[in-house]
Design a protein around this motif. Structure first.
Motif, PDB file in Angstrom:
ATOM      1  N   PRO A  67       0.824  -1.211   0.000  1.00  0.00           N
ATOM      2  CA  PRO A  67       0.000   0.000   0.000  1.00  0.00           C
ATOM      3  C   PRO A  67       0.858   1.262   0.000  1.00  0.00           C
ATOM      4  CG  PRO A  67       0.102  -0.910   2.199  1.00  0.00           C
ATOM      5  CD  PRO A  67       0.818  -1.885   1.300  1.00  0.00           C
ATOM      6  N   ASP A  68       0.251   2.372  -0.384  1.00  0.00           N
ATOM      7  CA  ASP A  68       0.916   3.668  -0.346  1.00  0.00           C
ATOM      8  C   ASP A  68       0.860   4.176   1.095  1.00  0.00           C
ATOM      9  OD1 ASP A  68       1.839   6.245  -0.550  1.00  0.00           O
ATOM     10  OD2 ASP A  68       0.256   6.925  -1.911  1.00  0.00           O
ATOM     11  N   MET A  69       1.983   4.097   1.779  1.00  0.00           N
ATOM     12  CA  MET A  69       2.010   4.462   3.190  1.00  0.00           C
ATOM     13  C   MET A  69       2.181   5.960   3.413  1.00  0.00           C
ATOM     14  SD  MET A  69       3.860   1.187   4.839  1.00  0.00           S
ATOM     15  CE  MET A  69       4.525   0.300   3.446  1.00  0.00           C
ATOM     16  N   SER A  70       2.413   6.720   2.350  1.00  0.00           N
ATOM     17  CA  SER A  70       2.552   8.168   2.495  1.00  0.00           C
ATOM     18  C   SER A  70       1.223   8.829   2.871  1.00  0.00           C
ATOM     19  CB  SER A  70       3.101   8.783   1.215  1.00  0.00           C
ATOM     20  OG  SER A  70       2.156   8.674   0.171  1.00  0.00           O
ATOM     21  N   GLN A  71       0.130   8.107   2.725  1.00  0.00           N
ATOM     22  CA  GLN A  71      -1.197   8.628   3.050  1.00  0.00           C
ATOM     23  C   GLN A  71      -1.498   8.581   4.546  1.00  0.00           C
ATOM     24  OE1 GLN A  71      -4.306   6.916   0.460  1.00  0.00           O
ATOM     25  NE2 GLN A  71      -2.618   5.822  -0.499  1.00  0.00           N
ATOM     26  N   TYR A  72      -0.636   7.947   5.311  1.00  0.00           N
ATOM     27  CA  TYR A  72      -0.894   7.714   6.733  1.00  0.00           C
ATOM     28  C   TYR A  72       0.081   8.485   7.616  1.00  0.00           C
ATOM     29  CZ  TYR A  72      -3.838   4.024   4.945  1.00  0.00           C
ATOM     30  OH  TYR A  72      -4.821   3.345   4.267  1.00  0.00           O
ATOM     31  N   GLN A  73      -0.337   8.703   8.856  1.00  0.00           N
ATOM     32  CA  GLN A  73       0.516   9.389   9.823  1.00  0.00           C
ATOM     33  C   GLN A  73       1.317   8.415  10.681  1.00  0.00           C
ATOM     34  OE1 GLN A  73      -1.851  12.179  12.025  1.00  0.00           O
ATOM     35  NE2 GLN A  73      -2.417  13.298  10.195  1.00  0.00           N
ATOM     36  N   ARG A  74       0.835   7.201  10.790  1.00  0.00           N
ATOM     37  CA  ARG A  74       1.572   6.170  11.517  1.00  0.00           C
ATOM     38  C   ARG A  74       1.166   4.799  11.004  1.00  0.00           C
ATOM     39  NH1 ARG A  74      -0.899   6.020  17.643  1.00  0.00           N
ATOM     40  NH2 ARG A  74      -3.046   5.769  17.015  1.00  0.00           N
ATOM     41  N   ILE A  75       2.091   3.856  11.203  1.00  0.00           N
ATOM     42  CA  ILE A  75       1.893   2.480  10.767  1.00  0.00           C
ATOM     43  C   ILE A  75       2.020   1.581  11.993  1.00  0.00           C
ATOM     44  CG2 ILE A  75       2.706   0.631   9.249  1.00  0.00           C
ATOM     45  CD1 ILE A  75       1.843   3.197   7.710  1.00  0.00           C
TER      46      ILE A  75
END
Length: 159
Positions: A67-75
């Motif tokens: 997934p495109d993780m740049s869309q999130y603030q934390r993982i």
């Protein structure tokens, strides 16, 4: 879209249970890492296959895209420890993933030991910052009250 993405691998259902619990508490998005060829539900049979993969240097092919993780603030990232470290499907995922500079809060489930999990995750994580690890033993996983308490305590700590 949620602020948090939960990435997990679950071969026996334990980590799916953890991921779903955290997702409900945080209203987070879920992403399940799935190998093309599922591992045996029997821990020891799966371990035999995992060892052969590691010896050959051939991690499993995944049926899921990263997934495109740049869309999130934390993982939030979790799964089982296999042979003291990250399970093979999650290692295969880490080889493909860019965590977009996000903080990564890991959890690990384990039967006996997980000594290398955090060290190996820090080495294999691409463009992310590893934060506080939640360690879940089989005793905790098999007791819903203990599991919920451990998750709640960890979530309070990482907020």
């Amino acid at each position: 879209m949620a602020e948090t993405l939960i990435i997990y691998y679950s071969s026996t259902g334990y980590n799916q249970k953890v991921a779903n619990s955290i997702a409900k508490k945080l209203d987070a998005d879920l992403f399940e890492v799935k190998p093309v060829k599922p591992y045996d539900k029997d821990m020891w049979a799966a371990w035999d296959i995992a060892q052969a993969e590691r010896k050959s240097g051939q991690l499993p092919e995944l049926q899921t895209n990263v997934p495109d993780m740049s869309q999130y603030q934390r993982i939030i990232f979790g799964g089982p420890a296999w042979g003291y470290t990250i399970s093979n499907p999650l290692q295969a995922f880490l080889k493909q993933a860019d965590f977009a500079g996000n903080p990564v809060y890991p959890w690990v489930t384990f039967y006996d030991h997980d000594e290398q999990y955090l060290t190996d995750l820090k080495q294999q994580l691409n463009n992310g910052q590893v934060k506080d690890l939640l360690e879940l033993t089989m005793g905790v996983l098999n007791d819903d009250q203990s599991l919920n308490s451990a998750i709640d305590h960890w979530l309070e700590k990482i907020k």
